[in-house]
Write an enzyme that holds these catalytic residues in place. Structure first.
Site: not given
Length: 308
Positions: A171-172, A215
């Protein structure tokens, strides 16, 4: 571009030689002389089309077709029956079992070439449409649907020998803040750059990278044990850091980072692919709870967990 592969199945070598002579200029041709050998070859390296003799000792063509259509990994393979039988009942039986066509012996080269060509082209078009349906439009990676389909196939395949499988979820970090600071077009560019970094890190032919949603990304790593999964996760992290994308809204770094969770285990017939997703997601949550920009790897056979 590789040529389509045709599997010829016939217990008479002379018939194989005739069909091979007709098709070898346009296709990669392999052959089997028994039903069981045909099933083994198809499972090892699925061809683009199978020419299947009806009358064979042991497993006949009907039984081979039944097993092919009953296997989720092989059910979509086009099968053309080849037989000397001029029997409508046999033809109807074959078509009702999922065969796409029937070719009678003695083989007429022009007819065989045309029918094989038509069905190979139809398969190419179906594969192209299927690829569009399972590709993420922004990144070009596989989408969540294809990831789940692939995970089902891989767990079934690897369970035959109890091989390792690892799944990575990432995950960003603070991506909402990134969008708030730089705008959604910049957010889309960031996602595409992360996708490219992911492809560079998970680069084996058997690895699959996908955009899981928003994301969040995922990788399937067939044959990868916990140590191998950790090495890929570290490479993903390094590749993302090397992009050096500014992120003023991050609380952990002046550049974009990712949090990563990985789950590894040996495949078993009773284990569904969702177990790897759930466990990798749980480890991703641990990485976020530990401060983000972290990697957490779990061997969920031994319950060993490591965060770095």
């Amino acid at each position: 571009m590789s040529r389509p592969t045709i599997l010829i199945v016939d217990d008479e070598i002379a018939n194989i030689e005739i069909m091979n002579a007709v098709l070898e200029d346009d296709y990669e041709v392999c052959f089997a002389t028994s039903g069981q050998q045909a099933l083994d070859l198809a499972r090892e390296a699925p061809p683009d089309l199978i020419l299947l003799d009806v009358l064979m000792p042991g497993l006949d063509g009907f039984e081979v077709c039944r097993q092919l259509k009953g296997d989720p990994l092989l059910a979509d393979l086009p099968v053309i029956f080849t037989t000397g039988l001029g029997d409508t009942d046999h033809e109807m039986r074959g078509l009702s079992m999922g065969a796409i066509d029937y070719v009678t012996k003695p083989i007429q080269p022009a007819i065989l070439r045309a029918r094989v060509g038509n069905h190979v082209e139809l398969k190419r078009l179906r594969d192209q449409l299927a690829s569009m349906a399972v590709t993420d439009g922004l990144t070009g990676l596989s989408n969540r649907r294809y990831l789940q389909q692939s995970l089902t196939r891989e767990t079934q395949r690897l369970a035959r020998d109890g091989d390792w499988l690892s799944v990575i979820m990432l995950d960003i970090d603070f991506f909402k803040q990134f969008n708030d600071t730089y705008g959604h077009p910049a957010g889309d560019r960031c996602i595409k750059m992360i996708a490219a970094a992911l492809m560079r890190a998970a680069k084996r032919a058997s690895d699959l990278s996908a955009r899981y949603g928003g994301e969040e990304f995922a990788c399937i790593l067939p044959g990868a044990d916990p140590r191998a999964a950790e090495l890929v996760a570290q490479e993903i992290r390094l590749q993302v850091q090397s992009l050096n994308i500014p992120h003023e809204g991050s609380r952990v770094s002046p550049i974009v980072t990712v949090s990563i969770g990985a789950a590894s285990a040996r495949c078993q017939p009773s284990r569904m692919g969702d177990l790897w997703i759930e466990e990798a997601d749980r480890q991703l949550y641990r990485s976020k709870q530990s401060g983000r920009d972290r990697i957490t790897v779990c061997d969920f056979d031994s319950r060993r967990i490591e965060t770095c």
